[in-house]
Write an enzyme that holds these catalytic residues in place. Structure first.
Site, PDB file in Angstrom:
ATOM      1  N   GLU A 114       2.573  -5.857   8.450  1.00 24.59           N
ATOM      2  CA  GLU A 114       3.140  -4.557   8.215  1.00 24.59           C
ATOM      3  C   GLU A 114       4.136  -3.720   9.405  1.00 24.59           C
ATOM      4  O   GLU A 114       5.239  -3.410   8.712  1.00 24.59           O
ATOM      5  CB  GLU A 114       1.998  -3.728   8.231  1.00 24.59           C
ATOM      6  CG  GLU A 114       2.451  -2.146   8.240  1.00 24.59           C
ATOM      7  CD  GLU A 114       1.027  -1.208   8.796  1.00 24.59           C
ATOM      8  OE1 GLU A 114       1.647  -0.066   8.756  1.00 24.59           O
ATOM      9  OE2 GLU A 114       0.466  -1.655   8.180  1.00 24.59           O
ATOM     10  N   SER A 159      -5.262  -6.372  12.015  1.00 20.67           N
ATOM     11  CA  SER A 159      -5.258  -5.364  12.260  1.00 20.67           C
ATOM     12  C   SER A 159      -6.853  -4.388  12.273  1.00 20.67           C
ATOM     13  O   SER A 159      -6.980  -4.221  13.960  1.00 20.67           O
ATOM     14  CB  SER A 159      -3.997  -5.148  13.019  1.00 20.67           C
ATOM     15  OG  SER A 159      -3.971  -3.604  13.320  1.00 20.67           O
ATOM     16  N   ASN A 160      -7.147  -3.283  11.773  1.00 24.69           N
ATOM     17  CA  ASN A 160      -8.022  -2.633  11.330  1.00 24.69           C
ATOM     18  C   ASN A 160      -9.045  -3.118  11.921  1.00 24.69           C
ATOM     19  O   ASN A 160      -9.905  -2.113  12.245  1.00 24.69           O
ATOM     20  CB  ASN A 160      -8.001  -2.059   9.865  1.00 24.69           C
ATOM     21  CG  ASN A 160      -8.237  -2.956   8.933  1.00 24.69           C
ATOM     22  OD1 ASN A 160      -9.373  -2.458   9.061  1.00 24.69           O
ATOM     23  ND2 ASN A 160      -7.370  -3.067   8.103  1.00 24.69           N
ATOM     24  N   SER A 197     -10.025  -5.136   4.439  1.00 28.02           N
ATOM     25  CA  SER A 197     -10.018  -6.073   3.515  1.00 28.02           C
ATOM     26  C   SER A 197     -11.822  -6.444   2.998  1.00 28.02           C
ATOM     27  O   SER A 197     -11.490  -7.962   2.476  1.00 28.02           O
ATOM     28  CB  SER A 197      -8.865  -6.853   4.346  1.00 28.02           C
ATOM     29  OG  SER A 197      -7.348  -6.162   4.764  1.00 28.02           O
ATOM     30  N   CYS A 207       0.702  -1.227  -0.113  1.00 24.83           N
ATOM     31  CA  CYS A 207       0.286  -0.241  -0.199  1.00 24.83           C
ATOM     32  C   CYS A 207       1.520   1.158  -0.097  1.00 24.83           C
ATOM     33  O   CYS A 207       1.677   1.556   0.698  1.00 24.83           O
ATOM     34  CB  CYS A 207      -1.110  -0.444   1.527  1.00 24.83           C
ATOM     35  SG  CYS A 207      -1.704   1.853   1.724  1.00 24.83           S
ATOM     36  N   THR A 253       0.265   1.679  10.642  1.00 26.87           N
ATOM     37  CA  THR A 253      -1.103   2.777   9.478  1.00 26.87           C
ATOM     38  C   THR A 253      -2.028   2.261  10.012  1.00 26.87           C
ATOM     39  O   THR A 253      -3.598   2.697  10.031  1.00 26.87           O
ATOM     40  CB  THR A 253      -1.186   2.563   8.561  1.00 26.87           C
ATOM     41  OG1 THR A 253      -1.221   0.829   8.586  1.00 26.87           O
ATOM     42  CG2 THR A 253       0.073   2.742   7.642  1.00 26.87           C
TER      43      THR A 253
END
Length: 346
Positions: free
Chosen positions: A138, A237-238, A284, A108, A178
């Site tokens: 990440e 994670s997000n 995602s 990304c 992020t």
């Protein structure tokens, strides 16, 4: 003749923005375009994004997922290998070159921006503090941009309270993963700044726009929700942060599911009456799964959908130069957007 059972009323607060971000959309496009350009198999190092539905759909088209480059057979070294949206350490493309592999980097651009921020800190003589979660791809990728020993990982406020810098505290800089919780990260940064007043921030916020936007929408929708559902993978994670944000913002219960088939209705019944349901999706998760969840509740409730929209997203990231001359068909775009049915799991 018995009358049909009356469905209880339900309000579904549907968050917006939700689901795919520009970085995820780009990464999936890269794999689909690579399959069109070079044919199957196209190898992908690590899950291209953290979503099994997406991964299984790409596998059905001819993508082969590997964890390490040495898993690629010698007879397929002319086929492309794609690096996932999460980013990779510098050692990975170096290894690809050494193996004479053709690679396409789907990192990304916002993750790449964090890499550059960390390298700038290091170039200016600062020891880098990376705020993130140990073991996340990440984080592994970001730490792998820098020489060993030049970056330290801090995960929590507690970590920030006890971490001791290996260099002069006047020469520290930080970046963040992020996909973190905006509020939790602010607490970690505040504690570090309290201890190390000379701590240098990155030139721009490291937490990406999509993470921030999805969390803000959840904060608006969650108060008063009897149950809040986030569509996403347990290793995303997000998505996990959205579950936490919903609870902190006032949802009575908050859960993470990957598909409608995972909904445990017996367990949901034990939560008490569900009159207001919050619904969002991690970056995602394709929209088709959100539709699955809504349909599943409409089978059991007289449901109405209210939109909780806090922002509009118009970001678009270009694919790799090698793929830009190719066009996605309507069917390709439908696939990229999640409108496909992967083969059933055995």
């Amino acid at each position: 003749m018995t009358s049909p059972a009356i469905k209880p009323p339900l309000t579904i607060r549907l968050c917006g923005p939700r689901g795919f971000c520009a970085g995820v959309d780009r990464a999936i496009q890269i794999v689909v375009l690579a399959l069109k350009a070079y044919g199957a198999p196209v190898y992908v190092r690590h899950e291209i994004v953290h979503n099994r539905y997406v991964v299984e759909g790409l596998e059905a088209k001819g993508a082969v997922f590997v964890e390490e480059l040495d898993e690629i057979p010698a007879e397929h070294r002319a086929q492309p290998v794609v690096f996932s949206a999460h980013g990779v350490p510098k050692s990975v493309p170096e290894d690809a070159v050494a193996r004479n592999l053709f690679y396409l980097d789907a990192t990304c651009p916002l993750v790449s921006k964090v890499h550059k921020q960390a390298m700038r800190h290091q170039r200016l003589g600062r020891h880098v503090i990376l705020i993130g979660h140990a073991g996340h791809p990440e984080v592994i990728g970001t730490m792998g941009q820098l020489p060993e020993g030049s970056v330290s990982l801090v995960e929590t406020v507690e970590d920030a309270s006890i971490w001791e810098p290996p260099v002069d505290p006047a020469h520290l800089g930080y970046v963040t993963q992020t996909t973190l919780s905006v509020d939790d990260t602010a607490g970690v940064i505040a504690r570090l700044q309290e201890r190390f007043p000379a701590l240098t921030a990155p030139a721009a916020d490291s937490i990406c726009y999509a993470t921030t936007n999805r969390q803000e929408a959840v904060k608006q929708a969650a108060p008063g929700c009897d149950l809040f559902i986030t569509v996403g993978a347990p290793n995303s994670s997000n998505s996990k942060r959205l579950v936490e944000v919903a609870l902190k913002a006032g949802a009575t219960h908050s859960i993470l599911v990957q598909r409608a088939s995972e909904l445990n209705w017996d367990e949901i019944e034990t939560l008490g009456p569900i009159r207001t349901l919050g619904l969002s999706a991690g970056a995602s998760a394709p929209e088709v799964i959100v539709d699955e969840i809504i349909s599943a509740f409409k089978e059991r409730f007289e449901a109405t959908v209210d939109l909780a929209i806090t922002a509009e997203e118009n970001e678009h990231f270009l694919v790799n130069r090698e793929l830009r001359g190719l066009d996605l068909t309507v069917a390709d775009m439908a696939f990229v957007n999640g409108d496909h049915a992967p083969p059933p799991r055995v």
